[in-house]
Scaffold this motif. Structure first.
Motif, PDB file in Angstrom:
ATOM      1  N   TYR A  45      23.186 -29.981 -12.039  1.00  8.70           N
ATOM      2  CA  TYR A  45      22.214 -29.255 -12.845  1.00  8.70           C
ATOM      3  C   TYR A  45      20.809 -29.805 -12.643  1.00  8.70           C
ATOM      4  O   TYR A  45      19.829 -29.063 -12.745  1.00  8.70           O
ATOM      5  CB  TYR A  45      22.621 -29.297 -14.316  1.00  8.70           C
ATOM      6  CG  TYR A  45      23.776 -28.383 -14.618  1.00  8.70           C
ATOM      7  CD1 TYR A  45      23.585 -27.018 -14.798  1.00  8.70           C
ATOM      8  CD2 TYR A  45      25.078 -28.870 -14.679  1.00  8.70           C
ATOM      9  CE1 TYR A  45      24.645 -26.169 -15.054  1.00  8.70           C
ATOM     10  CE2 TYR A  45      26.144 -28.032 -14.924  1.00  8.70           C
ATOM     11  CZ  TYR A  45      25.922 -26.675 -15.119  1.00  8.70           C
ATOM     12  OH  TYR A  45      26.989 -25.840 -15.347  1.00  8.70           O
ATOM     13  N   VAL A  46      20.684 -31.092 -12.365  1.00  5.71           N
ATOM     14  CA  VAL A  46      19.372 -31.644 -12.035  1.00  5.71           C
ATOM     15  C   VAL A  46      18.855 -31.003 -10.757  1.00  5.71           C
ATOM     16  O   VAL A  46      17.676 -30.638 -10.646  1.00  5.71           O
ATOM     17  CB  VAL A  46      19.439 -33.177 -11.893  1.00  5.71           C
ATOM     18  CG1 VAL A  46      18.133 -33.724 -11.339  1.00  5.71           C
ATOM     19  CG2 VAL A  46      19.747 -33.819 -13.229  1.00  5.71           C
ATOM     20  N   ALA A  47      19.743 -30.853  -9.766  1.00  6.38           N
ATOM     21  CA  ALA A  47      19.342 -30.210  -8.513  1.00  6.38           C
ATOM     22  C   ALA A  47      18.897 -28.774  -8.762  1.00  6.38           C
ATOM     23  O   ALA A  47      17.880 -28.315  -8.217  1.00  6.38           O
ATOM     24  CB  ALA A  47      20.505 -30.250  -7.526  1.00  6.38           C
ATOM     25  N   LEU A  48      19.635 -28.044  -9.600  1.00  2.71           N
ATOM     26  CA  LEU A  48      19.251 -26.662  -9.904  1.00  2.71           C
ATOM     27  C   LEU A  48      17.939 -26.611 -10.671  1.00  2.71           C
ATOM     28  O   LEU A  48      17.110 -25.718 -10.435  1.00  2.71           O
ATOM     29  CB  LEU A  48      20.368 -25.987 -10.705  1.00  2.71           C
ATOM     30  CG  LEU A  48      21.687 -25.750  -9.960  1.00  2.71           C
ATOM     31  CD1 LEU A  48      22.740 -25.179 -10.900  1.00  2.71           C
ATOM     32  CD2 LEU A  48      21.472 -24.813  -8.779  1.00  2.71           C
ATOM     33  N   LEU A  49      17.755 -27.547 -11.600  1.00  2.00           N
ATOM     34  CA  LEU A  49      16.501 -27.582 -12.367  1.00  2.00           C
ATOM     35  C   LEU A  49      15.303 -27.836 -11.463  1.00  2.00           C
ATOM     36  O   LEU A  49      14.279 -27.143 -11.562  1.00  2.00           O
ATOM     37  CB  LEU A  49      16.604 -28.680 -13.441  1.00  2.00           C
ATOM     38  CG  LEU A  49      15.397 -28.863 -14.366  1.00  2.00           C
ATOM     39  CD1 LEU A  49      15.201 -27.637 -15.250  1.00  2.00           C
ATOM     40  CD2 LEU A  49      15.590 -30.107 -15.232  1.00  2.00           C
ATOM     41  N   THR A  50      15.423 -28.803 -10.582  1.00  2.00           N
ATOM     42  CA  THR A  50      14.304 -29.095  -9.678  1.00  2.00           C
ATOM     43  C   THR A  50      14.114 -27.995  -8.646  1.00  2.00           C
ATOM     44  O   THR A  50      12.989 -27.721  -8.218  1.00  2.00           O
ATOM     45  CB  THR A  50      14.530 -30.449  -8.974  1.00  2.00           C
ATOM     46  OG1 THR A  50      15.796 -30.438  -8.301  1.00  2.00           O
ATOM     47  CG2 THR A  50      14.524 -31.595  -9.986  1.00  2.00           C
ATOM     48  N   LEU A  51      15.213 -27.353  -8.256  1.00  2.00           N
ATOM     49  CA  LEU A  51      15.098 -26.215  -7.343  1.00  2.00           C
ATOM     50  C   LEU A  51      14.318 -25.082  -7.991  1.00  2.00           C
ATOM     51  O   LEU A  51      13.442 -24.463  -7.367  1.00  2.00           O
ATOM     52  CB  LEU A  51      16.488 -25.733  -6.929  1.00  2.00           C
ATOM     53  CG  LEU A  51      16.546 -24.447  -6.089  1.00  2.00           C
ATOM     54  CD1 LEU A  51      15.818 -24.636  -4.760  1.00  2.00           C
ATOM     55  CD2 LEU A  51      17.997 -24.018  -5.861  1.00  2.00           C
ATOM     56  N   ALA A  52      14.621 -24.804  -9.254  1.00  2.00           N
ATOM     57  CA  ALA A  52      13.899 -23.745  -9.973  1.00  2.00           C
ATOM     58  C   ALA A  52      12.413 -24.076 -10.071  1.00  2.00           C
ATOM     59  O   ALA A  52      11.550 -23.198  -9.893  1.00  2.00           O
ATOM     60  CB  ALA A  52      14.500 -23.567 -11.368  1.00  2.00           C
ATOM     61  N   PHE A  53      12.097 -25.348 -10.334  1.00  2.00           N
ATOM     62  CA  PHE A  53      10.690 -25.746 -10.418  1.00  2.00           C
ATOM     63  C   PHE A  53       9.997 -25.581  -9.074  1.00  2.00           C
ATOM     64  O   PHE A  53       8.846 -25.111  -9.001  1.00  2.00           O
ATOM     65  CB  PHE A  53      10.605 -27.203 -10.884  1.00  2.00           C
ATOM     66  CG  PHE A  53       9.200 -27.703 -11.060  1.00  2.00           C
ATOM     67  CD1 PHE A  53       8.462 -27.381 -12.191  1.00  2.00           C
ATOM     68  CD2 PHE A  53       8.599 -28.497 -10.092  1.00  2.00           C
ATOM     69  CE1 PHE A  53       7.173 -27.848 -12.360  1.00  2.00           C
ATOM     70  CE2 PHE A  53       7.314 -28.961 -10.244  1.00  2.00           C
ATOM     71  CZ  PHE A  53       6.594 -28.630 -11.386  1.00  2.00           C
ATOM     72  N   ALA A  54      10.680 -25.939  -7.996  1.00  2.00           N
ATOM     73  CA  ALA A  54      10.089 -25.801  -6.665  1.00  2.00           C
ATOM     74  C   ALA A  54       9.841 -24.330  -6.324  1.00  2.00           C
ATOM     75  O   ALA A  54       8.793 -23.972  -5.763  1.00  2.00           O
ATOM     76  CB  ALA A  54      11.011 -26.438  -5.622  1.00  2.00           C
TER      77      ALA A  54
END
Length: 833
Positions: free
Chosen positions: A116-125
């Motif tokens: 979920y951290v990866a998805l969160l940072t992906l969304a921000f990017a």
């Protein structure tokens, strides 16, 4: 004042010194302009990789959002240069904005898993890329924006972009960034980040909030990435969205894996990789994504820890002989110390609990718990497995998790239940864990030092003195994985004692230790008594526990059932019953003629897990067609013995021999059902594991379903999670029966069940015995085993203390004695002979 050793200063100075030397070489003009530009770009990427590298290595967070922070710094520089902003304003603006966004992502991401951290940072990017393309008044959109000069408000001069000056600045800043990271490596900041990453629950027990550490780490990392973006704008002279795509996110992760997460030199390797990877791909005629994929896969498979760590390990193997992997304890010959006298009635009451209850959904783990502890008093908490002891300790240290806590707890005159777990360390509460939960990526000394927010010379001296007191001074620079189990437990204790707590909570500290180590631990507890520390301790090694305790409170089924002085508390019938069980009428068992063949025989069996000895010199025969109960307190070695009898665990020493083509099945403690699968699917999984298919599978399913009670036969399509505890136990036994075993081993069949369900489970096991199956019951309850077995074996600290037939009243008396204190088997054997 924080301490920075000379060696650390020397390491930190390497970065700036190399940067100065490289700038001097560049200024001579011997390096062609294009190569000089590549070196400047490599310096920029080294700072960027460093930001991701340390975040992953120290905080355990892999971010896809860093190209966004990289872009933030670049656009701040380009926009500011065209609107008259000073260099200082550009740097502060980029750092402030990136730190705010980074802290948000780190704090929010700490609540979730790595996915979920990866998805969160992906969304921000992805959002950042959209902003770059749409906010044309600031970013220029797809057309980009040119970088102009930046003037310093502090009179440091003017920085021109896209020239040799910018390249020199990039190299210099990279050297300074590496120096800052090198100085941070021995700091409390890095230690606390690693502690929060390694073991969040243990970190909370020493005052470290993993969420706060993640937010701080992400914020600092984002600032480094934004600084790299400012440098990129200066070196390139033009900013557009193209360099900040999601492809850069993947390339950054590949660069970190290749160089080595958490290593400073690895950042340089990663920076060089990002700079020259396009050229390398072109020279070998491969698309860059393919080359990056090959490099990433190769690094993951063959260079664990990255190029830098791999080469370091290789060099160390070449230049020195490998040391022994496991360091053992230092021997002590002193006798067990005498505990300090219990504090008088006038001593200050440090802790009081009144009607404390803990519920996890509908399960009450603790109920009506009331007790008090005075300053300097050692209170022992005893009870069988599942009595609520560890839940009580978790209430005191604030680590109940999702449980609902009610009641009152007053510590030092203030409400304890309202204090956060991370605040309780500051209140003067230290604790250890049952399995010595240390921080594997920190050295022994760092495990103690990480309890401090800032590390001073005095802190280091006190930590060294503490390690000397507990016998760990000789391994201060080693990592926990290199220690024996006894030293591991001492380290857990040293960390709990690091800030001289007023209340020390010890969770099974004697478990798994040898006699010498238990003596040393007892000495440490007595030392704390002398300095007035209150100690709350739980353990199943009653001899050692009672030797240091002033008072004992017994628990069962989450409630206190008895209290008194050590030794006398076991005279309470309720306390003895909680351990030994009530038993009941002796069930009907198949007859034995005394000439049964052995189903399984163990000769001289020992077993150890690392440095922990679980079984010692076990000689045991399980006759065919018999029901044998193996009884002992938690930690006596029952589960290990069960796995060896089953054949799934080979003994460390000794021999297991099975008669004929013996088929065995094990029902593990806790049942280990597949909760999301239906009853039928749980049975089918067991059949597939036994290579049962087709028509035979249908026959087995029908036979096993017939063994189940009607209420379960009618719910074969229901997920196992929907069953009660007793029904789950019956299903676990049925699953083991799918293989048609000759011998069934059931570990803790009554654990957590109501009396009615215990009777039903035992009735079904008795039915299997009457049908000719050999049954081994691993039980805590001596009374229950005596009512259901032909023969009972009592284990005490891994050894067979006594064995015999429950029908013999003399045996039962000896068995009770052996259960608590241990007893040589020889007198019983003689009596039976």
């Amino acid at each position: 004042m924080s301490v920075v050793s000379r060696s650390n200063l020397a390491k930190a100075a390497l970065g700036p010194l190399v940067a100065v030397a490289l700038i001097a070489v560049l200024s001579t003009g011997v390096i062609p302009p294009y190569q000089a530009y590549s070196i400047g770009l490599a310096a920029v990427y080294s700072v960027l990789v460093l930001s991701v590298n340390l975040l992953a290595g120290w905080a355990g967070i892999w971010s896809i959002a860093h190209p966004a922070f990289f872009a933030m710094g670049a656009y701040f520089a380009a926009y500011g240069s065209t609107h008259g902003w000073s260099l200082e304003l550009v740097v502060l603006g980029a750092a402030g904005c990136s730190a705010a966004f980074g802290a948000f992502l780190g704090g929010a991401g700490a609540r979730f898993s790595m996915l979920y951290v990866a998805l969160l940072t992906l969304a921000f990017a992805m959002m950042s890329l959209e902003v770059m393309g749409q906010w044309t008044s600031v970013t220029g959109g797809d057309q980009g924006i040119a970088m102009e000069k930046l003037d310093s408000a502090l009179g440091l001069g003017t920085l021109a972009s896209a020239g040799t000056q910018a390249q020199y600045i990039a190299v210099g800043v990279a050297g300074v960034a590496l120096a800052v990271a090198a100085l941070a490596r021995p700091s409390a900041l890095r230690m606390r980040l690693v502690a929060a990453k390694s073991h969040p629950m243990a970190a909370r027990s020493i005052g470290i909030a993993p969420e706060a550490q993640s937010a701080l780490a992400f914020a600092v990392s984002a600032v480094f990435a934004a600084l790299a973006g400012v440098l990129l704008a200066l070196v390139v002279g033009f900013v557009s969205p193209d360099p900040f795509s999601l492809a850069l996110s993947i390339s950054l992760i590949a660069a970190c894996v290749l160089g080595g997460p958490g290593t400073l030199t690895g950042a340089l390797v990663g920076g060089a990789y990002l700079t020259w990877a396009p050229t390398a791909a072109e020279s070998v005629g491969l698309p860059q994504p393919i080359l990056q994929g090959v490099v990433l896969i190769a690094a993951l498979l063959f260079l664990r820890g990255g190029v830098v760590l791999h080469l370091g390990r290789l060099i160390r193997r070449l230049v020195r002989r490998p040391a022994s992997h496991t360091l053992t304890s230092v021997e002590f010959s002193e006798e067990s110390p005498q505990p300090v006298a219990a504090p008088g009635a006038t001593a200050a009451e440090l802790l009081r609990l009144d009607d404390v209850a803990v519920a996890f959904g509908g399960l009450k783990a603790l109920e009506g718990a009331s007790l008090s502890v005075r300053a300097g008093e050692t209170l022992a908490i005893i009870g069988p497995n599942g009595a609520g002891k560890t839940t009580l300790l978790n209430v005191l240290s604030g680590l109940v998790g999702g449980g609902r806590v009610e009641g009152s707890a007053v510590y030092g005159g203030r409400s304890l239940l309202k204090a956060r777990a991370t605040a309780r360390r500051r209140l003067g509460i230290g604790r250890t864990f049952q399995h010595a939960e240390t921080f594997s990526e920190l050295t022994v000394l760092e495990n103690v030092l990480c309890t401090r927010r800032r590390i001073t010379a005095r802190d280091r001296a006190r930590a060294a003195e503490l390690l000397d007191q507990v016998g760990l001074a000789h391994v201060a620079d080693r990592y926990p994985e290199e220690l024996s189990f006894g030293l591991h437990k001492r380290l857990d204790l040293a960390r709990a004692l690091a800030e001289e707590p007023e209340l020390l909570i010890l969770d099974e500290p004697f478990g798994g230790l040898d006699a010498t180590e238990r003596t040393l631990l007892a000495r440490q507890i007595v030392r704390q008594q002398r300095r007035g520390t209150a100690v709350v301790i739980i353990d199943h090694v009653l001899d050692d526990l009672f030797a240091v305790a002033h008072r004992v409170v017994a628990f069962d089924f989450g409630r206190p059932i008895g209290e008194g002085e050590p030794r006398k508390v076991l005279e309470d019938p309720r306390v003895r019953s909680s351990y030994l069980g009530e038993g009941g009428a002796r069930g009907e068992l198949p007859r034995r003629d005394g000439a049964e063949e052995a189903a399984v025989r163990l000769d001289g069996v020992d077993h150890a897990y690392g440095g922990v000895t679980a079984l010692r010199g076990v000689d045991l025969t399980i006759p065919q067609g018999s029901v044998v109960g193996v009884v002992g307190a938690n930690g006596a070695g029952k589960s290990t013995l069960g796995r060896i009898l089953h054949g799934s665990l080979p003994p460390t020493r000794g021999r297991r021999a099975a008669g004929g083509e013996l088929r065995t099945a094990l029902v593990p403690e806790g049942r280990a059902l597949f909760k999301t699968l239906s009853l039928r699917e749980n049975l089918e999984v067991a059949a597939y594991a036994a290579d049962i298919r087709g028509a035979e599978l249908r026959v087995r399913l029908a036979e096993t379903a017939e063994w189940l009670p009607p209420r379960l036969r009618e719910r074969m399509g229901v997920p196992a999670a929907g069953l009660s505890g007793g029904e789950q136990q019956i299903l676990a036994i049925a699953r083991a029966l799918m293989a048609r075993p000759d011998m069934l081993i059931v570990d803790e069949p009554a654990l957590g069940l109501s009396p009615a369900m215990v009777d039903e489970v035992y009735a079904r096991l008795g039915r299997l015995a009457r049908e000719g199956m050999t049954v081994v019951l691993l039980e805590q309850s001596l009374g229950r085993a005596a009512s259901a077995c032909h023969e009972v074996v009592v284990l005490h600290e891994g050894s067979v203390a006594v064995r015999g037939e429950p029908a013999d009243p003399m045996f039962l008396a000896r068995a009770e004695q052996a259960y608590f204190n241990g007893e040589e088997d020889a007198p019983v054997a003689a009596a039976q002979g």
